[in-house]
Design a protein around this motif. Structure first.
Motif, short mmCIF file in Angstrom:
data_model
loop_
_atom_site.label_atom_id
_atom_site.label_comp_id
_atom_site.label_asym_id
_atom_site.label_seq_id
_atom_site.Cartn_x
_atom_site.Cartn_y
_atom_site.Cartn_z
N ASP A 57 45.69 37.08 51.90
CA ASP A 57 45.93 37.51 50.51
C ASP A 57 45.70 36.37 49.54
N ARG A 58 45.11 35.31 49.99
CA ARG A 58 44.98 34.09 49.18
C ARG A 58 44.22 34.32 47.87
N ALA A 59 43.10 35.02 47.94
CA ALA A 59 42.30 35.25 46.73
C ALA A 59 43.08 36.08 45.72
N ARG A 60 43.81 37.08 46.19
CA ARG A 60 44.62 37.90 45.28
C ARG A 60 45.72 37.07 44.63
N GLU A 61 46.37 36.22 45.42
CA GLU A 61 47.43 35.37 44.88
C GLU A 61 46.89 34.41 43.82
N GLN A 62 45.75 33.81 44.10
CA GLN A 62 45.14 32.89 43.14
C GLN A 62 44.71 33.61 41.88
N ALA A 63 44.11 34.79 42.04
CA ALA A 63 43.66 35.56 40.88
C ALA A 63 44.84 35.98 40.02
N LYS A 64 45.92 36.39 40.65
CA LYS A 64 47.10 36.81 39.89
C LYS A 64 47.71 35.64 39.13
N ALA A 65 47.73 34.48 39.76
CA ALA A 65 48.27 33.28 39.10
C ALA A 65 47.42 32.86 37.91
N ALA A 66 46.11 33.11 37.97
CA ALA A 66 45.20 32.71 36.90
C ALA A 66 44.91 33.83 35.90
N ALA A 67 45.52 34.98 36.09
CA ALA A 67 45.21 36.15 35.25
C ALA A 67 45.57 35.92 33.78
N ILE A 68 44.79 36.51 32.92
CA ILE A 68 45.05 36.47 31.48
C ILE A 68 46.30 37.30 31.23
N PRO A 69 47.30 36.75 30.52
CA PRO A 69 48.60 37.43 30.35
C PRO A 69 48.50 38.84 29.75
N GLU A 70 47.62 39.03 28.80
CA GLU A 70 47.51 40.35 28.17
C GLU A 70 47.06 41.42 29.16
N PHE A 71 46.27 41.05 30.14
CA PHE A 71 45.84 41.99 31.18
C PHE A 71 46.93 42.16 32.22
N LEU A 72 47.54 41.04 32.60
CA LEU A 72 48.59 41.07 33.62
C LEU A 72 49.77 41.96 33.19
N ARG A 73 50.03 42.00 31.89
CA ARG A 73 51.11 42.85 31.36
C ARG A 73 50.93 44.31 31.79
N PHE A 74 49.66 44.75 31.95
CA PHE A 74 49.38 46.13 32.34
C PHE A 74 49.09 46.25 33.84
N ASN A 75 49.30 45.16 34.57
CA ASN A 75 49.07 45.11 36.02
C ASN A 75 47.57 45.12 36.35
N ILE A 76 46.78 44.59 35.43
CA ILE A 76 45.34 44.42 35.65
C ILE A 76 45.09 42.93 35.85
N ILE A 77 44.49 42.59 36.96
CA ILE A 77 44.22 41.19 37.26
C ILE A 77 42.82 40.87 36.73
N GLU A 78 42.77 40.11 35.67
CA GLU A 78 41.52 39.72 35.04
C GLU A 78 41.62 38.26 34.66
N CYS A 79 40.67 37.46 35.14
CA CYS A 79 40.72 36.02 34.88
C CYS A 79 39.63 35.56 33.93
N GLU A 80 38.58 36.33 33.80
CA GLU A 80 37.43 35.88 33.00
C GLU A 80 36.73 37.07 32.37
N VAL A 81 36.62 37.06 31.05
CA VAL A 81 35.93 38.15 30.36
C VAL A 81 34.65 37.68 29.66
N ARG A 82 34.41 36.39 29.69
CA ARG A 82 33.26 35.86 28.96
C ARG A 82 32.09 35.42 29.83
N ASP A 83 32.33 35.08 31.05
CA ASP A 83 31.29 34.53 31.91
C ASP A 83 30.58 35.68 32.65
N VAL A 84 29.82 36.47 31.88
CA VAL A 84 29.10 37.61 32.46
C VAL A 84 27.61 37.32 32.42
N ILE A 85 26.94 37.87 33.40
CA ILE A 85 25.49 37.66 33.51
C ILE A 85 24.76 38.92 33.12
#
Length: 189
Positions: free
Chosen positions: A161-189
């Motif tokens: 579960d390491r990747a999930r734990e790391q992603a949750k720890a790095a999640a953007i607070p506004e997304f985490l508030r809704f239980n959505i794990i999102e760490c990056e919204v700008r680095d898209v290709i």
């Protein structure tokens, strides 16, 4: 099925398949190495390979054309729209179109909450007051955490579960508030 897996299962070399199918060896080599995308090849090439490998064309192409899950596609399109429009124009467009409540009314909760989290996040980092029109929707939270599919695949491959734990720890607070794990919204290709 991936073509390299088929070659192994059939115990055939690229050279054997090229010779039996009539597909040039270099074309097959480029497909197997990823240099050429199978889904971009001619129907004739796909047909010859499928016939030689004993599978249907659909089976051969399936891994290359299977669409991403709907929510992942929505996230990607949203992030691309943000990149194209810029923060403020994205905020204005999203709010004026009424996308958040419309999606919520359609019971598309992950999408609605993702957009709301994006609006709240962009408002915070740009020093813009938070739009209070969504107070009722802000009370909602997804039951289970919603992780990016890449994180789930990483954990499945590693057996932890390491990747999930790391992603949750790095999640953007506004997304985490809704239980959505999102760490990056700008680095898209």
């Amino acid at each position: 099925m991936y073509i390299n897996e088929l070659l192994k299962r059939k115990n055939m070399t690229q050279y054997q398949v090229a010779r039996q199918s009539g597909v040039p060896y270099m074309t097959l080599h480029d497909i197997c190495s990823g240099k050429t995308r199978l889904e971009k090849c001619s129907a004739d090439t796909v047909y010859k390979l499928a016939n030689t490998l004993g599978v249907t064309m659909e089976m051969l192409l399936e891994p290359y054309v299977t669409p991403r899950p709907a929510f992942e596609l929505f996230k990607s399109e949203t992030c691309h729209r943000l990149k194209e429009m810029g923060d403020v124009d994205f905020l204005i467009d999203t709010i004026e179109k009424g996308s958040i409540p419309r999606l919520f009314e359609m019971a598309r909760y992950p999408e609605s909450l993702y957009l709301l989290a994006m609006v709240d996040y962009l408002s915070r980092i740009n020093g813009i007051p938070i739009c209070d029109a969504y107070a009722d929707i802000r009370k909602t939270r997804l039951q289970a955490p919603l992780y990016p599919s890449g994180i789930l695949l990483e954990d499945a491959a590693s057996g932890s579960d390491r990747a999930r734990e790391q992603a949750k720890a790095a999640a953007i607070p506004e997304f985490l508030r809704f239980n959505i794990i999102e760490c990056e919204v700008r680095d898209v290709i």
